[in-house]
Write a protein that holds these residues in place. Structure first.
Motif, mmCIF file in Angstrom:
data_model
loop_
_atom_site.group_PDB
_atom_site.id
_atom_site.type_symbol
_atom_site.label_atom_id
_atom_site.label_comp_id
_atom_site.label_asym_id
_atom_site.label_seq_id
_atom_site.Cartn_x
_atom_site.Cartn_y
_atom_site.Cartn_z
ATOM 1 N N TYR A 82 0.823 -1.214 0.000
ATOM 2 C CA TYR A 82 0.000 0.000 0.000
ATOM 3 C C TYR A 82 0.857 1.265 0.000
ATOM 4 O O TYR A 82 2.035 1.232 0.303
ATOM 5 N N ARG A 121 -6.697 -7.568 -0.610
ATOM 6 C CA ARG A 121 -7.406 -6.926 -1.721
ATOM 7 C C ARG A 121 -8.790 -6.440 -1.295
ATOM 8 O O ARG A 121 -9.531 -5.878 -2.082
ATOM 9 N N ASP A 122 -9.140 -6.680 -0.027
ATOM 10 C CA ASP A 122 -10.439 -6.258 0.497
ATOM 11 C C ASP A 122 -10.375 -4.759 0.832
ATOM 12 O O ASP A 122 -9.530 -4.344 1.645
ATOM 13 N N PRO A 123 -11.249 -3.927 0.225
ATOM 14 C CA PRO A 123 -11.184 -2.477 0.456
ATOM 15 C C PRO A 123 -11.184 -2.097 1.940
ATOM 16 O O PRO A 123 -10.493 -1.155 2.343
ATOM 17 N N GLU A 124 -11.921 -2.820 2.759
ATOM 18 C CA GLU A 124 -11.938 -2.496 4.198
ATOM 19 C C GLU A 124 -10.559 -2.690 4.826
ATOM 20 O O GLU A 124 -10.129 -1.925 5.668
ATOM 21 N N VAL A 126 -7.695 -2.577 3.129
ATOM 22 C CA VAL A 126 -6.816 -1.540 2.579
ATOM 23 C C VAL A 126 -6.964 -0.276 3.418
ATOM 24 O O VAL A 126 -5.968 0.332 3.843
ATOM 25 N N ALA A 127 -8.214 0.112 3.694
ATOM 26 C CA ALA A 127 -8.457 1.340 4.455
ATOM 27 C C ALA A 127 -7.914 1.199 5.880
ATOM 28 O O ALA A 127 -7.250 2.106 6.401
#
Ligand code: NAP
Length: 283
Positions: free
Chosen positions: A110, A268-271, A273-274
């Protein structure tokens, strides 16, 4: 101890000692015990908060530096990432009390990955990190990094255990000369790994524990593994995996345990990543 040779010629033990989740005030003792048990590869990270304790254990061990293989990891940096990654690397070296590390890994895929990688390429060229690599890169991101940079990562350290075996990831890494390293080789005991009947049955056939069967299975796949334990008996058990071999049927029986999905988190899960991207380290 068996070794592997990385894509730049650096030799790395195939089995080492991980210190994630060992509290800083217990780490020096644990690493000292691991070194006494024969481990020579140590895997820490800036994010683990225990680099100084690892360094103290190395310093008091009396083991020549050239016999040790020390890995630490770069956490996600704010802009300007290249300059900040350089500073973070120097901070890690200072905390460890070393003049070089053997392997420096980008901990997460990231942030300004390219800026961070350029800083890592620089410390590699200067000999301050004998090899550089990444962690938690899925094949698409790994290939992108390989194709668009000068230095190919020597290692990709990813979640790998009997329930998430990563054969496609390993095939891509093989194709590009990236060494597969497992984190969470025991899945931290999730999914009742230590009492799994298939693994226990193979262990019984060899007079070995489930933990030893899992580590042996990883070694036979050519995967570098870094089991964590704060228990000296288990440390000794986990390094004692070079006197037996799983046969073809036993390797196939373990292969059949693969569920193809993570037991921890999907990078790869947006949650995710955030959540991971918002974390910054002090200092
Ligand atoms: P792990 O090695 O899969 O599992 C550690 C757990 O297994 C601990 O609870 C330990 O307990 C237990 N254990 C160890 N040996 C055992 C044995 N022989 N019999 C029964 N139980 C045993 O978990 P991990 O620490 O998450 O992964 C290993 C290393 O990978 C980490 O330490 C770290 O260096 C690295 N890692 C990297 C990332 C990354 O994002 N790059 C993520 C996670 C981990 P005791 O300590 O009580 O023995």
């Amino acid at each position: 101890m068996q070794h592997v040779t990385l894509n730049n010629g650096v030799r790395m033990p195939i089995l080492g000692f991980g210190v994630y989740q060992i509290p800083a005030d217990r780490t020096e003792q644990a690493v000292s015990e691991a070194l006494a048990a024969g481990y020579r590869l140590l895997d820490t990270a800036a994010a683990y908060g225990n680099e100084e304790a690892v360094g103290r254990a190395i310093g008091s061990s009396g083991i020549p530096r050239r016999e040790l293989f020390v890995t630490t990891k770069l956490w996600i940096q704010d802009a300007p990432a290249e300059a900040n990654a350089r500073r973070a690397f120097e901070t890690s070296l200072t905390r460890l009390g070393l003049d070089h590390v053997d392997l420096y890994l980008m901990h997460q895929p990231y942030g300004d990955v390219y800026g961070q990688w350029r800083a890592m390429e620089a410390v590699n060229r200067e000999g301050l990190a004998k090899a550089i690599g990444v962690a938690n890169f899925y094949p698409d991101r790994l290939l992108d990094l390989i194709l668009n940079n000068e230095i190919t990562p020597a290692v990709n350290q990813i979640e790998t255990h009997p329930f998430f075996q990563r054969p496609a990831d390993q095939a891509l890494m093989r194709e590009h000369g990236v060494r597969h390293q497992a984190w969470g080789g025991f899945a931290e005991g999730r999914n009742e790994l230590f009492t799994n009947p298939v693994l226990a049955g193979i262990g019984e056939a060899h007079g070995k524990s489930v933990a030893q069967v899992v580590l042996r299975w990883l070694v036979q796949r050519g995967i570098v593994t870094i089991p964590k334990s704060v228990n000296p008996d288990r440390m000794a058990q986990n390094i004692d995996v070079f006197d037996f071999e799983l046969d073809h049927d036993q390797m196939s029986a373990v292969a059949a345990l693969d569920t193809g999905t993570t037991l921890f988190f999907d990078h790869r899960d947006p949650e995710m990543v955030a959540w991971l991207s918002q974390r910054r380290l002090d200092g």
